[in-house]
Structures are given as C-alpha cells and as structure tokens.
Write an enzyme that holds these catalytic residues in place. Sequence first.
Site, PDB file in Angstrom:
ATOM      1  CD  GLN A 221      -2.681  -1.216   2.594  1.00  0.00           C
ATOM      2  OE1 GLN A 221      -2.735  -2.247   3.242  1.00  0.00           O
ATOM      3  NE2 GLN A 221      -3.324  -0.126   2.979  1.00  0.00           N
ATOM      4  NE  ARG A 368     -13.095  -0.122   4.349  1.00  0.00           N
ATOM      5  CZ  ARG A 368     -13.940  -0.502   3.413  1.00  0.00           C
ATOM      6  NH1 ARG A 368     -14.282  -1.745   3.310  1.00  0.00           N
ATOM      7  NH2 ARG A 368     -14.451   0.366   2.564  1.00  0.00           N
ATOM      8  CB  CYS A 369      -9.424   1.671  11.524  1.00  0.00           C
ATOM      9  SG  CYS A 369      -8.565   2.103  12.997  1.00  0.00           S
TER      10      CYS A 369
END
Length: 784
Positions: A221, A368-369
């Site tokens: 990522q 996802r935070c």
Amino acid sequence: MSAEAPHVKGGIGQSILRKEDARFIRGKGNYVDDVKLPGMLYLDITRSPYAHAKITAIRTEKALKIPGVLAVITGKDLEAAGLAWMPTLMSDKQMVLPVDTVMYQAQEVVGVVADSRYAAADGAAAVEVDYEPLPVVTNPFKALEPGAPVIRTDRAEKSNHIWHWETGDKSGTDEALGGSEVRVAQDLYIPRIHVSSMETCGCIAHMDSVSGRFTIWMTTQAPHAIRTVFALVTGLPEQNIRVISPDIGGGFGGKVPVYPGYVIASVASIKTGHPVKWIEDRSENLQADSFARDYHIHAEVGATKDGKVTGLKVKTLADHGYTDAAANPSKFPAGLFHIITGSYPFAKAFVEVDAAYTNKPPGGIAYRCSFRVTEAVYTIERMMDILAHKLNIDPAELRLKNFIPPEAFPYKSALGWTYDSGNYAGALRKAMEIIDYAGLRREQAEKRAKGELMGIGISSFTEIVGAGPSQTFDILGIKMFDSAEVRIHPTGKVIARFGTKSQGQGHETTYAQILAEELGIPADDIRVEEGDTDTAPYGLGTYASRSTPTAGAAASMAARKIREKGQKIAAHLLEVSPDDIEWKDYAFRVKGVPTKSKTMAEVAFAAYTNHPKGMEAGLEAVDYYDPPNMTFPFGSYICVVDIDKDTGQVKVRRFVAVDDCGTIINPMIVDGQIHGGLTMGFAPALLEEIQYDEDGNIHGGTFMDYLVPTAVETPNWETAKTVTPSPHHPIGAKGVGESATVGAPPAIVNAVVDALRPYGVEHIDIPIHPWKVWQIIHGGTKPG
Ligand code: CDP
C-alpha cells in the site's frame, strides 16, 4: 471555439462508472501473481508448529534432493548477511528468519527456492527442524506479571513491556470524575481480527546483476516508503530500486508492513540471479500476517445527573504479539486512539495505553481504520449507551443533549485535536427520521411486553483521517504528505500520477473527477496512474483514509498551478492582459466578455505550439500537499436487531447509515465504500475473532472457523448523507473509506445489548456469537 457548459463530463459529484472496473469485471486485472518473468523461480516457506521454541537443528538435505529445488535459506544464512532481523515501521525489530528461537506459531523458519511452485512446496515440507519447546505467553496481562517468561531476549529490557503512552490531564480528569454526580465504568475487549483481503500478500523480486537494478513487484500500500526502507536496510542505492505495486486485491492496512517473505524472496533473487516469486497461500495469510485490534480497555465516564458528560478516563493494554509491527505515525504508538472523546465535549479526559509482547504473530495493524480509531469509537459509543442506561435517558436523547454543536467548530478536543467541521445532530436526526426511531421504540415496548427480543442501537462517531500535517505525522521519520503530478498533452489529454496506491477504492476514477472539475477536461480524457516508484511522485501511500485528504488535495493544487500558467497562455491567445482573464465555467474567459474564451484543451495545444515568447513550453505541475490539519468525517448509524430466543441468533433487521464526508467526489463510489465498510464492521461485531489456546495454537487459522461474512449473512444496508465540507481541504472533501468499519460495530453491539436489557445485560464482548446470547437467555449468565 468557446465552451460555456456549466458542467464538465465526469466532474465532482457525478456517479460515473469506475474506470478500473472495465478490467476487473473481465478478469483482466494485473495482480502480482499475474506477473510472469522469464527464468522465474518460486519461494515457499517452512513454518513453525510451535508458538515458542528453541531451534536445535535444521536439516535441509531431503529438501535439496527434491527435483526442482535449487536452494534453501535459513536464519543463519541471513545472519551472515546482516539480514536475519529487519526494522518494523514502529522502530521495533522483526525476524526475517529465526537464527535460534521461534516466537509464534506459523512463523517463517526456512525458505525453499525451486523452479516450480509445487517443487518449492514439496521442499518446504521436506525441511526437518528440531525444536525444544519454551514456555508460552498468550495473555498480555500474564505477560506483564513478574516472573513471566521473557519473549524478546534480544532486547536490553528483560520484560515483555513494550511501551507506555499517555495523553490528557490526569489529575484534572480524576477531579472531574470525582466530582461527577454519575459515573459508569466498563471493561471492553476488542479481540484480534484479520483483514482477510481477497488477494493474499506476495512479490516477485528481481535483482538484475548486469544493470544492478533491483525491481520488486509487491502487494504494498506504500511503494515509495518501502523503496526508501529497502535502500536504508540493504544499502542498495535508491535510484537502483524500483517498487511496483500493480493491481491490489484489498489492503485494509494489512499490506503496509514488510513481511519476511518479501525479504527472503529478495535475498533468493540476489543469491540465484533469477526473479523469485513468493505468494502466500490463504492459511499462511490468516495465520502469520500482522493482525489488528487486541485491545483490553477499561473506560470510565462521568456525567451530571441530567446527562451532561464531564470526564473520560481510559486505561488500555495492547497485545502486540512478538513485535510491534504497527504502521502508526511515529509520535503516536497507540495510533490516533485519543480521538476517543468522540462527538462529545468532554472538558477533561485522560488516556493511557501499555503495550505487551506475547507469543503471537505481529499485531497492531490499522485494519481499515485511521490508526486505532475503531477501538476509540467502539469504546466511547458503548460508554454513551451504558451511561444512557444508568441515567435512564434514551440513548439518542443523551447524544443529542451532548453533541459538540455546529457553531463550536473548529473545535479543540480535551485530548488536543482540532476538529475541522461537523453537524452531529443533523446526521443523527436524519438517521432517526429515515428509520422512524420513535416508531421503533413503540414497537420495541410492545414486543417487550410480549417477551420478544428486539433492540435498537446507535453509533454517532467522529473519525480522524488524512494523515497528515507533516509537523505531527511521520513514519520512520518520513513526513506524511502526498503528491500529484499532472501533465496535459498537446491534444488536451491528461496523464496524472500519484504517491498513493488504490487497492480497490477507485482512485483512477475519483482523482480523474477532481482533475476534470479543476481543469475542465472530461474525466474520460484523464489517465491516472499509481504504484510505480520509477514514475510516480514520492508519496506515503494509501491507508487510514488518507488519499482524498492528501493526494486528492494535491490533484487540486497541481491543477490550480496549471491554471495559473494556462491563464497567461490564454491571455496571449486572446490578446489581452492575464489580469483580464478569469477561470469560470471550465474555461479561461475575458472578464466581462465571457464568450471570448479558451478551453484548457486549446491552451494545452498552444503550450506546445504557440506559447508566449519567454515562457517555457509544456503544461504540467507537481504538488506535494502537506495538509494543514486532519479531516474529521462523521456519521450516525442506527441498527435494529431481532433475537431468536431459541437459538440466540441475532438478525440485523435494518441498518441506516448516515455519513458525512464533506464534499462527495463520486456518490456511487462513496456508497460502495460505505457498503463494504459496514460489512467489515458487521464482521467483528458478530462473527470474526482469532483466538489462541494457552500453548499458542491458533484457532481461526482457516476460513472454516474464521467467519468472514458472505452475501448470505450480510444485512441490507440503507445509506444516506449529510454534507459538511472541510474548511481546509481545497474541495472540501474528507476521507470516507473507513468510516463505516469504524462506526458499525458499536451500533450493532448497542442494539444487541438493548435487546437483552430484560436479562440485566450491560455489555457483551464481541464477537457476539449465538451461543453467548443463548447462554444469557437460557443460562442466566451476564457476560462482561
Ligand atoms: O485512502 P483511501 O482511498 O482508502 O480512502 P478515501 O480517501 O476515503 O477514498 C476512498 C474512495 O472514496 C476514493 O475513491 C475517494 O476518492 C472516494 N471519495 C469520494 O468520492 N468522496 C469523498 N469525500 C471521499 C472519498
């Protein structure tokens, strides 16, 4: 030619179809495992069956006899090259391969390189390792007890304590709580979960010994940060390193860290001179990659007797497994957990977190935070419900009574954040209206009278995304800005490159929409590229919903730089002074004579064919955007559950999600983000958990017992929006990718607890499996 259209095709606010889907829905994506190079070899890994053990012998003879197996790599080989350990992104150390001790089950022990994936797998199975088991610690509280076996004997500190971090006003908070008319306290455990993205991790490492270039295609990522870390760790010159992140099938924070497989494959390529591919299988991904959550929280809230909050105190123990491999900004070891005052104006707050080592795989992934925001939101939204119950006030009323009011923004929280904008009551009222909250409460009263179990749960969350102002945010010292490079070709078509990397979020579409809006060029004519460090400008990557607040802003700023130059070219073409030109309705227009105009395409052509004397040719700009603040998206979710008394099964009957992410670039994509996020919030509330037994054996290491929701379990999501733009973002947008994962769990748990109030339940730890509910109904237990 003049252009007077008030809209540009594919501009901001339009639900255009995702450009990337043309290849994804045809099965024509280009993922790491799709890349095949001539002479490519394959890596497989022998893993430890023990959670803590001394390695007394490694025998590789049998493995090397398997046809096709070419080499084995052990910890001792790596130690000789100074590569047995590598740094984590949180300044801890992580083993690439162990020299003498394994510290979690499924840890990498030996790498086997072969000319086919099958031979590599056979070779990995044929490696013989002798172990001498050591005492195992899987409970972080026990890990910190005096006399507990020390896991990380490589460290100077002979204890399992990693760090202590605190923020806020401790004595002021104690005083506020002491003077509060009402106090509630609760222990909450947020268990380990796993991101389980559709694509597992993998890479192809290729050291070209002739050119000296090292290229790695990898599921990352954050390609640029990885390139820099590779250069620093290996000593290879950074210009000779190329990191390519092709299509990625979901990241969710799990593809930020560097896993040992990437490094072993790189060493194998250097050793053999061939490209080496490593692709995790599903069980390896579930059992050995970094995990999320694992926070043991004790929270206390004070209030006046009419329900105004006064103070918040939180003490947490974080289980990080055998190394702190979180990818948090370096100043915040517990991430942004101190957003925990949420949507409420606590005058005083204090938070402390201790982190411990255990014999588990690395933990601390921001799943996802935005770095522990999920844990924070879960805590405060559970506590608000517990407080409402104690005060006998409706939970919606308690929230409405307390919300930070719209006129208080920018609002400085007790723990130091300056919230940019918000209208919390607006979002909650909208959700209440859509779901008919009053009607549901009436229905619930009727059902309760008949002994039926129905619950209503609310979560009114505030997120903090867009890391970040570089003054405060860095990863391993690299400042957290992001970038866009925009180039307009002579025919008015655009190529734009970014330092972020989409993993399914649709950046190729939404960045093109921002540029369409800013440049007056249709989104179809704008090509967006990310993920190749040779071509993209330096950026910190995509996680923590930071892309829109940072790289999205950089797109706007780069386009505006282009417009500045374009204004001069337009003036030259229209034979007026640049001061007489304005950018209006997607064209350069002569002030007061709007029909006299030039489009961006006309200006672009002139930039290469007829630019003013003394001006450089070309039309392009780069922007490295350092946001002045984080963005603070928010929302209110209301969940309705029905519980089957005979089975303990919880059914989410309705779930209304009202989100506010400021200006919306693509409403369809935002809805997609919310739908996916809600499902990923539903999962830990009711299904997902990774557990370990006392010997450190993983329970939940396959999809047979790690329950990822499918379309069958997933409820129907109802979504709506309010729009409160960010005052500091160039187009007023806030991030949204993670809002729903963060906001959903407390809404669901609050609903289940609300349904089970007749049984005296105050709290149930997640995941709320049917047996837990059944025991409450039939066994008379009150789980903490
Ligand atoms: O960093 P990440 O892409 O995961 O998160 P994000 O910035 O929240 O964006 C997720 C997706 O939603 C991207 O395609 C965004 O451009 C889009 N989005 C949007 O259309 N409008 C917003 N206000 C925020 C995000």
